[in-house]
Write a protein that holds these residues in place. Structure first.
Motif, PDB file in Angstrom:
ATOM      1  N   PRO A  90       0.642  -1.290  -0.116  1.00  0.00           N
ATOM      2  CA  PRO A  90       0.023   0.191   0.342  1.00  0.00           C
ATOM      3  C   PRO A  90       0.792   1.311  -0.019  1.00  0.00           C
ATOM      4  O   PRO A  90       1.513   1.616   0.769  1.00  0.00           O
ATOM      5  CB  PRO A  90      -0.751  -0.136   1.188  1.00  0.00           C
ATOM      6  CG  PRO A  90      -0.972  -1.671   1.592  1.00  0.00           C
ATOM      7  CD  PRO A  90       0.508  -2.273   0.875  1.00  0.00           C
ATOM      8  N   SER A  91       0.550   2.105  -0.929  1.00  0.00           N
ATOM      9  CA  SER A  91       1.375   3.316  -1.079  1.00  0.00           C
ATOM     10  C   SER A  91       0.323   4.184  -1.758  1.00  0.00           C
ATOM     11  O   SER A  91       0.229   3.941  -3.002  1.00  0.00           O
ATOM     12  CB  SER A  91       2.771   3.096  -1.740  1.00  0.00           C
ATOM     13  OG  SER A  91       3.247   4.397  -2.595  1.00  0.00           O
ATOM     14  N   TRP A  92       0.129   5.344  -1.437  1.00  0.00           N
ATOM     15  CA  TRP A  92      -0.765   6.426  -1.965  1.00  0.00           C
ATOM     16  C   TRP A  92       0.001   7.148  -3.152  1.00  0.00           C
ATOM     17  O   TRP A  92      -0.902   7.499  -4.066  1.00  0.00           O
ATOM     18  CB  TRP A  92      -1.543   7.211  -0.939  1.00  0.00           C
ATOM     19  CG  TRP A  92      -2.462   8.238  -1.329  1.00  0.00           C
ATOM     20  CD1 TRP A  92      -2.525   9.666  -1.721  1.00  0.00           C
ATOM     21  CD2 TRP A  92      -3.851   7.692  -2.227  1.00  0.00           C
ATOM     22  NE1 TRP A  92      -3.783   9.954  -2.068  1.00  0.00           N
ATOM     23  CE2 TRP A  92      -4.494   8.772  -2.524  1.00  0.00           C
ATOM     24  CE3 TRP A  92      -4.356   6.604  -2.502  1.00  0.00           C
ATOM     25  CZ2 TRP A  92      -5.963   8.811  -3.019  1.00  0.00           C
ATOM     26  CZ3 TRP A  92      -5.494   6.335  -2.684  1.00  0.00           C
ATOM     27  CH2 TRP A  92      -6.184   7.334  -3.438  1.00  0.00           C
ATOM     28  N   GLY A  93       1.276   7.296  -2.790  1.00  0.00           N
ATOM     29  CA  GLY A  93       1.920   7.843  -3.985  1.00  0.00           C
ATOM     30  C   GLY A  93       1.719   6.860  -5.649  1.00  0.00           C
ATOM     31  O   GLY A  93       1.538   7.357  -6.591  1.00  0.00           O
ATOM     32  N   ILE A  94       1.770   5.350  -5.182  1.00  0.00           N
ATOM     33  CA  ILE A  94       1.354   4.589  -6.414  1.00  0.00           C
ATOM     34  C   ILE A  94       0.198   4.719  -6.778  1.00  0.00           C
ATOM     35  O   ILE A  94      -0.219   4.766  -8.004  1.00  0.00           O
ATOM     36  CB  ILE A  94       1.790   3.168  -6.009  1.00  0.00           C
ATOM     37  CG1 ILE A  94       3.260   2.914  -5.863  1.00  0.00           C
ATOM     38  CG2 ILE A  94       1.446   2.293  -6.924  1.00  0.00           C
ATOM     39  CD1 ILE A  94       4.108   3.178  -6.894  1.00  0.00           C
ATOM     40  N   ALA A  95      -0.983   4.887  -5.833  1.00  0.00           N
ATOM     41  CA  ALA A  95      -2.312   5.000  -6.203  1.00  0.00           C
ATOM     42  C   ALA A  95      -2.644   6.222  -6.888  1.00  0.00           C
ATOM     43  O   ALA A  95      -3.265   6.280  -7.921  1.00  0.00           O
ATOM     44  CB  ALA A  95      -3.023   4.977  -4.844  1.00  0.00           C
ATOM     45  N   MET A  96      -1.846   7.175  -6.459  1.00  0.00           N
ATOM     46  CA  MET A  96      -2.012   8.424  -7.342  1.00  0.00           C
ATOM     47  C   MET A  96      -1.683   8.497  -8.746  1.00  0.00           C
ATOM     48  O   MET A  96      -2.278   9.136  -9.538  1.00  0.00           O
ATOM     49  CB  MET A  96      -1.161   9.790  -6.761  1.00  0.00           C
ATOM     50  CG  MET A  96      -1.888  10.235  -5.387  1.00  0.00           C
ATOM     51  SD  MET A  96      -3.611  10.806  -5.565  1.00  0.00           S
ATOM     52  CE  MET A  96      -3.416  11.795  -6.872  1.00  0.00           C
ATOM     53  N   LEU A  97      -0.504   7.630  -9.104  1.00  0.00           N
ATOM     54  CA  LEU A  97      -0.310   7.537 -10.721  1.00  0.00           C
ATOM     55  C   LEU A  97      -1.385   6.876 -11.333  1.00  0.00           C
ATOM     56  O   LEU A  97      -1.831   7.139 -12.222  1.00  0.00           O
ATOM     57  CB  LEU A  97       1.092   6.512 -10.514  1.00  0.00           C
ATOM     58  CG  LEU A  97       2.350   7.282 -10.034  1.00  0.00           C
ATOM     59  CD1 LEU A  97       3.383   6.065  -9.879  1.00  0.00           C
ATOM     60  CD2 LEU A  97       2.726   8.420 -10.704  1.00  0.00           C
ATOM     61  N   TYR A  98      -2.227   5.838 -10.487  1.00  0.00           N
ATOM     62  CA  TYR A  98      -3.100   5.094 -11.350  1.00  0.00           C
ATOM     63  C   TYR A  98      -4.162   6.182 -11.662  1.00  0.00           C
ATOM     64  O   TYR A  98      -5.058   6.333 -12.358  1.00  0.00           O
ATOM     65  CB  TYR A  98      -3.783   3.886 -10.446  1.00  0.00           C
ATOM     66  CG  TYR A  98      -3.076   2.740 -10.726  1.00  0.00           C
ATOM     67  CD1 TYR A  98      -3.834   1.775 -11.299  1.00  0.00           C
ATOM     68  CD2 TYR A  98      -1.843   2.398 -10.521  1.00  0.00           C
ATOM     69  CE1 TYR A  98      -3.221   0.281 -11.577  1.00  0.00           C
ATOM     70  CE2 TYR A  98      -0.986   0.957 -10.702  1.00  0.00           C
ATOM     71  CZ  TYR A  98      -1.883   0.112 -11.233  1.00  0.00           C
ATOM     72  OH  TYR A  98      -1.374  -1.181 -11.668  1.00  0.00           O
ATOM     73  N   GLU A  99      -4.500   6.932 -10.387  1.00  0.00           N
ATOM     74  CA  GLU A  99      -5.731   8.048 -10.453  1.00  0.00           C
ATOM     75  C   GLU A  99      -5.167   9.177 -11.359  1.00  0.00           C
ATOM     76  O   GLU A  99      -6.374   9.731 -11.915  1.00  0.00           O
ATOM     77  CB  GLU A  99      -5.924   8.509  -9.068  1.00  0.00           C
ATOM     78  CG  GLU A  99      -6.457   7.622  -7.965  1.00  0.00           C
ATOM     79  CD  GLU A  99      -8.130   7.371  -8.323  1.00  0.00           C
ATOM     80  OE1 GLU A  99      -8.618   8.187  -9.053  1.00  0.00           O
ATOM     81  OE2 GLU A  99      -8.405   6.581  -7.577  1.00  0.00           O
ATOM     82  N   HIS A 100      -4.043   9.481 -11.949  1.00  0.00           N
ATOM     83  CA  HIS A 100      -3.932  10.376 -12.789  1.00  0.00           C
ATOM     84  C   HIS A 100      -4.512   9.905 -14.063  1.00  0.00           C
ATOM     85  O   HIS A 100      -5.097  10.560 -14.736  1.00  0.00           O
ATOM     86  CB  HIS A 100      -2.400  10.820 -12.746  1.00  0.00           C
ATOM     87  CG  HIS A 100      -1.911  11.821 -11.926  1.00  0.00           C
ATOM     88  ND1 HIS A 100      -0.963  12.617 -12.233  1.00  0.00           N
ATOM     89  CD2 HIS A 100      -2.512  12.239 -10.657  1.00  0.00           C
ATOM     90  CE1 HIS A 100      -0.651  13.562 -11.185  1.00  0.00           C
ATOM     91  NE2 HIS A 100      -1.553  13.391 -10.236  1.00  0.00           N
ATOM     92  N   VAL A 101      -4.377   8.538 -13.954  1.00  0.00           N
ATOM     93  CA  VAL A 101      -4.532   7.980 -15.525  1.00  0.00           C
ATOM     94  C   VAL A 101      -6.125   7.859 -15.507  1.00  0.00           C
ATOM     95  O   VAL A 101      -6.700   8.282 -16.517  1.00  0.00           O
ATOM     96  CB  VAL A 101      -3.993   6.578 -15.753  1.00  0.00           C
ATOM     97  CG1 VAL A 101      -4.764   5.780 -16.826  1.00  0.00           C
ATOM     98  CG2 VAL A 101      -2.547   6.537 -15.866  1.00  0.00           C
ATOM     99  N   ALA A 102      -6.654   7.542 -14.631  1.00  0.00           N
ATOM    100  CA  ALA A 102      -8.204   7.602 -14.573  1.00  0.00           C
ATOM    101  C   ALA A 102      -8.719   8.865 -14.821  1.00  0.00           C
ATOM    102  O   ALA A 102      -9.708   8.862 -15.698  1.00  0.00           O
ATOM    103  CB  ALA A 102      -8.741   7.083 -13.237  1.00  0.00           C
TER     104      ALA A 102
END
Length: 322
Positions: A16-28
């Motif tokens: 779990p890393s919100w920094g990684i999730a933010m990369l996915y969310e940028h794409v979304a």
């Protein structure tokens, strides 16, 4: 001429890393805005499993169509040198979320232009200033957001268990920082001496993002002992959920933390004053409920600065043609 594609290079990292999730969310978010965007991992069939975000994912070792001239490759600061090894004619931007990770990601280069980058995205104003002053790129501000599931309509009034959540990345222990172990020894000893109060410490680790939100919706306090984060995501998440925060100022805390107003904030590694304040808050007093209610309300207003809509608007501006 086809519209340029946007590829976000994301490390194969499934903790779990919100920094990684933010990369996915940028794409979304970019796809919502009409862009042809996708996540690009290293090895098939990897994708993160702890966070649900329905976006296209491709892999370097099974890539059907590499980025072409006119396409855009966006990479996190930790992968800047890795991106420079990819012999593609596309444009390159770097997304900087943590100021302490910039140097390690450069792989010995003096700055981002040396690696072929033309622009930066930065999560907070002080990060943008660092990138522009020391690493040679103009930076667009694209703030992070707190996941919507943390914003509870009754966060300020709901009943709370006598739980103290503890958040600290395991990397700090590996680096020799004693904060976690000392906190647990001292606070658990103090709580054992007053069992009638019913307080307990619970560490936040190994949980999905949804499970973290559930725990923050129930607990009274969050203690965050991370010291090098720019955004320190657990802190604004707890603020959104109504979980009262005691934390270090870390690196970017000055951007949104005000001591005794929206959290109790201490200089990095000033653990003893933090423990003293926490134990004082556990003792019942007539004015305690009002004090915590005032702080919860201010914290909620702080968390509401970091919404998905605000990130979407910033991305729309950053990726606008021209």
């Amino acid at each position: 001429m086809p519209a340029p594609r946007i590829h976000y290079l994301v490390p194969d990292y499934d903790r779990p890393s919100w920094g990684i999730a933010m990369l996915y969310e940028h794409v979304a978010l970019l796809r919502e805005l009409g862009h042809d965007a996708r996540v690009l991992h290293e090895r098939a069939p990897f994708r993160i499993g702890w966070y649900a975000c329905d976006v296209p994912v491709a892999h370097l070792d099974a890539l059907d169509s590499p980025p072409a001239a006119g396409d855009l490759l966006v990479v996190p600061e930790v992968s800047a040198a890795r991106a420079a090894t990819l012999d593609w004619p596309c444009r390159r931007w770097v997304f900087v979320q943590g100021s302490f990770l910039v140097e390690s990601g450069l792989g010995g280069a003096a700055g981002y232009r040396e690696l072929g980058f033309e622009r930066a995205l930065a999560v907070l104003p002080f990060v943008a200033e660092i990138v522009e002053r020391h690493y040679g790129l103009a930076a667009a501000l694209v703030p992070p957001f707190v996941a919507p599931g943390f914003f509870l309509p009754d966060a300020e009034t709901r009943p709370r268990s006598r739980t103290i959540l503890l958040a600290v990345k395991p990397e700090y222990g590996a680096l020799g920082a004693p904060d976690r172990e000392l906190f647990l020894r001292v606070v658990n000893r103090e709580l054992a001496a007053r069992p009638a109060n019913g307080w307990r410490v619970e560490e936040l680790h190994g949980l999905s993002h949804a499970a973290v939100a559930t725990r923050m919706a129930d607990a009274t306090f969050l203690v965050c002992l991370n010291t090098h984060e720019a955004f320190n995501t657990a802190v604004p998440e707890a603020m959104a959920a109504g979980c009262v925060v005691l934390c270090y100022d870390a690196v970017g805390g000055a951007e949104f933390l005000v001591d005794s107003e929206n959290a109790w904030v201490f200089p990095n590694h000033h653990l003893w004053p933090l423990i003293g304040k926490l134990l004082a808050l556990l003792d019942p007093a007539p004015e305690r409920a009002a004090e915590l209610g005032r702080l919860r309300a201010a914290a909620r207003r702080t968390a509401e600065r970091f919404t998905r809509a605000a990130t979407r608007a910033a991305l729309a501006a950053a990726f606008a043609p021209g």
